[in-house]
Design a protein around this motif. Structure first.
Motif, short mmCIF file in Angstrom:
data_model
loop_
_atom_site.label_atom_id
_atom_site.label_comp_id
_atom_site.label_asym_id
_atom_site.label_seq_id
_atom_site.Cartn_x
_atom_site.Cartn_y
_atom_site.Cartn_z
N MET A 180 -7.09 7.84 16.09
CA MET A 180 -8.30 7.85 15.28
C MET A 180 -8.17 8.85 14.13
O MET A 180 -8.54 8.57 12.99
N MET A 181 -7.64 10.04 14.43
CA MET A 181 -7.44 11.06 13.41
C MET A 181 -6.50 10.56 12.31
O MET A 181 -6.76 10.75 11.12
N LEU A 182 -5.42 9.91 12.71
CA LEU A 182 -4.46 9.39 11.74
C LEU A 182 -5.09 8.33 10.85
O LEU A 182 -4.86 8.29 9.64
N LEU A 183 -5.88 7.47 11.44
CA LEU A 183 -6.51 6.41 10.66
C LEU A 183 -7.54 6.97 9.69
O LEU A 183 -7.67 6.49 8.56
N ILE A 184 -8.26 8.01 10.11
CA ILE A 184 -9.21 8.65 9.20
C ILE A 184 -8.47 9.27 8.02
O ILE A 184 -8.88 9.14 6.86
N LEU A 185 -7.34 9.95 8.30
CA LEU A 185 -6.53 10.51 7.22
C LEU A 185 -5.98 9.41 6.32
O LEU A 185 -5.89 9.58 5.10
N PHE A 186 -5.61 8.30 6.92
CA PHE A 186 -5.08 7.17 6.16
C PHE A 186 -6.14 6.61 5.21
O PHE A 186 -5.87 6.37 4.03
N PHE A 187 -7.34 6.41 5.72
CA PHE A 187 -8.41 5.86 4.90
C PHE A 187 -8.91 6.86 3.86
O PHE A 187 -9.27 6.48 2.75
N GLN A 188 -8.91 8.14 4.23
CA GLN A 188 -9.42 9.15 3.31
C GLN A 188 -8.39 9.52 2.25
O GLN A 188 -8.68 9.48 1.05
N GLY A 189 -7.18 9.90 2.69
CA GLY A 189 -6.17 10.36 1.74
C GLY A 189 -5.51 9.24 0.98
O GLY A 189 -5.33 9.33 -0.24
N PHE A 190 -5.18 8.19 1.69
CA PHE A 190 -4.43 7.11 1.06
C PHE A 190 -5.34 6.12 0.33
O PHE A 190 -5.13 5.80 -0.84
N LYS A 191 -6.35 5.65 1.01
CA LYS A 191 -7.25 4.65 0.42
C LYS A 191 -8.29 5.26 -0.50
O LYS A 191 -8.92 4.55 -1.28
#
Length: 200
Positions: free
Chosen positions: A1-12
């Motif tokens: 979940m933490m990784l996906l949040i970072l993915f959506f926040q930082g990357f997207k």
């Protein structure tokens, strides 16, 4: 979940609130199948249900491990939802099996130890995943990823960042595979009950 949040926040490039909301399919899957997992474990025993839940979670993790920098959100949503379904099937019967394997007067301690190891596992997973993610690109590139937005970065940076995320999911998949084998090899619920000393 933490990784996906970072993915959506930082990357997207979504803000923290939206990035957190976007992982809702994971929680929705868990909420839907959590009661079902408890019901099935009461009816068919915990070993089969926990093993099935882990296997479904593995499918979701493998799907997340294969995402790319340009993977559409709807496909990521499907893999998150599948992972949540597996977690919902796994957690209730697993907790029931742990607590039910000890005498009545020790069930509080058993529940506390289960929570302790669960939280410890989450902390360890973060200490593995975050350095793995940070090692994919330089610190300046990582800062630009979160300040300027990942979608505006060169494609090679987007690919490298996504590879860091997926590497963590590959490791999680390997650990889950080991857990599936361990879950399937453990004794039946009846055998566990026979090992519990009956108090007077």
């Amino acid at each position: 979940m933490m990784l996906l949040i970072l993915f959506f926040q930082g990357f997207k490039g979504f803000d923290p609130l939206v990035a957190s909301i976007l992982v809702a399919p994971l929680g929705i899957g868990l909420v839907i199948t959590g009661p079902i997992g408890g019901y099935l474990s009461d009816r068919y025993g915990s070993r089969a249900v926990t093993t099935l839940g882990l296997a479904i979670s593995l499918v979701g993790l493998l799907g997340l491990a294969m995402i790319e920098y340009n993977t559409p959100f709807w496909l990521i949503t499907i893999w998150m939802f599948i992972n949540g379904i597996g977690s919902g099937l796994f957690q209730p019967p697993n907790t029931s099996a742990i607590v039910g394997s000890v005498p009545l007067e020790r069930r509080g301690a058993a529940s506390a130890m289960r929570a302790f190891f669960n939280n410890t596992g989450m902390v360890i997973s973060i200490t593995i995943a975050i350095p793995l993610l940070m090692s994919t690109i330089s610190l300046d590139q990582m800062i630009n990823m979160f300040v300027v937005g990942g979608m505006s970065q060169p494609v090679y940076i987007q690919v490298a960042f996504t590879n860091g995320v997926t590497s963590a999911f590959w490791i999680s998949s390997a650990i889950t595979l080991i857990a599936i084998i361990a879950s399937d090899m453990r004794g039946t619920d009846e055998e566990a009950l026979l090992q519990v000393p009956i108090s007077s």
